[in-house]
Design an enzyme around this catalytic site. Structure first.
Site, mmCIF file in Angstrom:
data_model
loop_
_atom_site.group_PDB
_atom_site.id
_atom_site.type_symbol
_atom_site.label_atom_id
_atom_site.label_comp_id
_atom_site.label_asym_id
_atom_site.label_seq_id
_atom_site.Cartn_x
_atom_site.Cartn_y
_atom_site.Cartn_z
ATOM 1 C CB SER A 208 -37.765 -22.953 6.767
ATOM 2 O OG SER A 208 -38.927 -23.722 6.943
ATOM 3 C CB SER B 229 -37.726 -25.797 9.610
ATOM 4 O OG SER B 229 -37.085 -25.605 8.358
ATOM 5 C CE LYS C 65 -33.506 -26.319 8.435
ATOM 6 N NZ LYS C 65 -34.460 -25.595 7.545
#
Length: 477
Positions: A175, A151, A76
């Site tokens: 997220s 996210s 990520k």
């Protein structure tokens, strides 16, 4: 044999272990798909040279026992890897290159993973959707007019497009669960402290933990075991939270079995944000819970109700904890004009947060955690929607007004952040589809350290609801 990208991660691991596939073949296949098919903007950086070099090393190695030996993944954008971009979705850090690798990528490397690149995140991961001025929108695969969630939206969009078999993410307020549910995937947020490299311990508020996103419960369990860093069933870290002994202790074993009858409660009494926001639960979210309840009863589980304990004060406490985390970002005042409105609002409001204010928020959160754990204790799992609304249009969030943007995120996902505050594990399961064919997920919240229970229930649902096949069917060739 099915195409490589149609195989689950565990199936791929078995073929790699048996030398019926090579790590180079697998990496090359996924790199080609990323180059041709990433219409959702899941990846913000790809390093094919690094990936193939790593794959060749694994093919030449005698030891193929790594939990994710030869399996591709992506960091990520919030995780740092030496010599790779380190912008964290922010124009303030544009062009920055990491000087060292964070613990989490090192754990996945040690497990035998092959990193292909970096998946998109909003600026510093502050949003429950994935968009940045630096990298643009990440959209729901097949629906370029809708957000993919966030996210960890890049991670979810990559898996949903068949660009990765699974992906690590991080979850500080939903997220992992939000994009997983939005993209029709499974997403697991482990218990606080369960992931040694990034489990929330040592952070302001203890909110954010790493976790896994995949098409199936089994593959989520496999990646979570790798994130824990198990060796022969033992997590090699003195601070890791251990679950009760279950065979070899692996979550994968629990997911494969998918056994047991449990006491499961539907959460009633509203959401923690009801005192500050006009929360509306869409019929599609209610339908997802109702469909899940019907299946659970059919499987023989006891289903009841549990009320959310008094949450008055929650909006202020959570927002202050969120600000406390933002206060650790070392951006000088004179450079804040390079931030986007949401990040700027959070960081600038953190300037006004006193030590006493932060301590008050933490103490309130601790008491709230005790109330929730006491209320939920009689139940093996507690059921809620993941999102209150269907996947959001690209123009739904008022991105030019940071505070209004935050409030819209609350309206969309009022059920997820309290799980981070309480440190409990939770899994998102894409049980329902709307009349328009959009995924709608439910959230199962477990007892501390009881990810295995959530995976077992999820596996039972997975056997009846073909969500993995839906994703495979949607993939472009």
């Amino acid at each position: 044999m099915s195409a490589i990208h149609e195989l689950g991660a565990l199936e791929l691991w078995r073929l790699l272990h048996a030398r019926q596939l090579s790590a180079v073949e697998v990496a090359t296949h996924f790199l080609d798909r990323i180059e041709r098919l990433d219409e959702a903007n899941a990846f913000v950086h790809v390093d094919a040279e690094l990936a193939l070099r790593r794959a060749r090393e694994l093919d030449d190695a005698d030891d193929r026992t790594g939990l994710i030996h030869g399996l591709p993944f992506a960091d990520k954008a919030l995780s740092l890897r030496e010599a790779q971009p380190a912008d964290m979705g922010s124009r303030w850090l544009e062009g920055t290159i990491a000087e060292a690798t964070d613990p989490l990528p090192r754990v996945l490397d040690a497990g035998g993973g092959v990193v292909l690149g970096r998946t998109a995140s909003p600026e510093f991961g502050f949003a429950g959707y994935t968009r940045s001025a630096l990298h643009g929108f990440t959209t729901l695969p097949g629906r370029p007019d809708l957000h993919a969630g966030g996210s960890s939206g890049g991670a979810a969009a990559a898996v949903a497009q068949g660009l990765l078999p699974f992906a690590p993410g991080s979850d500080g307020g939903g997220s992992i669960r939000i994009p997983a549910a939005t993209c029709g995937l499974v997403g697991l947020k482990p218990t606080r402290g369960r992931i040694p490299a990034q489990g929330g311990v040592g952070q302001v508020g203890g909110l954010a933990t790493a976790g896994a996103i995949a098409r199936s419960v089994i593959d989520v369990a496999l990646l979570t075991d790798a994130l824990i860093g198990r060796v022969n069933g033992v997590a090699p870290h003195e601070l890791v939270l251990r679950s009760p002994e279950r065979d070899d202790g692996s979550l994968l074993a629990a997911a494969i079995r998918g056994e047991g009858r449990y006491r499961i409660a539907v959460m009633t009494g509203g959401t923690p944000w009801d005192s500050s926001d006009d929360i509306r639960i869409a019929p599609e979210a209610t339908a997802a819970v109702d469909e899940t309840v019907a299946l659970l009863k059919r499987f023989g589980h006891e289903v009841g109700e549990v009320a959310l304990p008094d949450a008055s004060g929650y909006p202020e406490a959570f927002t202050d904890l969120w600000r406390g985390g933002a206060a650790t970002i070392p951006i000088p005042v004179e450079e804040r004009d390079r931030l986007e409105p949401l990040a700027r609002w959070i960081i600038e409001s953190s300037d006004r947060l006193t030590a006493g204010g932060l301590a008050k928020a933490q103490l309130w959160a601790t008491e709230f955690e005790r109330r929730v754990l006491a209320a939920f204790a009689p139940w093996d799992a507690v059921l809620t929607p993941v999102t209150a609304l269907t996947p959001r249009p690209l123009d739904w969030y008022p991105i030019d007004d940071g505070e209004a943007d935050f409030r819209h995120q609350v309206l969309h996902t009022p059920h997820t952040s309290f799980v981070n505050v309480t440190g409990l594990p939770a899994i998102a399961l894409p049980v329902h589809r709307t009349a328009e064919g959009l995924p709608m997920g439910v959230q199962l919240i477990g007892r501390p350290g009881e990810e295995a229970t959530l995976l077992a229930i999820g596996r039972q649902l997975e056997r009846r609801v073909p969500w993995e096949q839906r994703v495979v069917d949607r993939m472009r060739p």
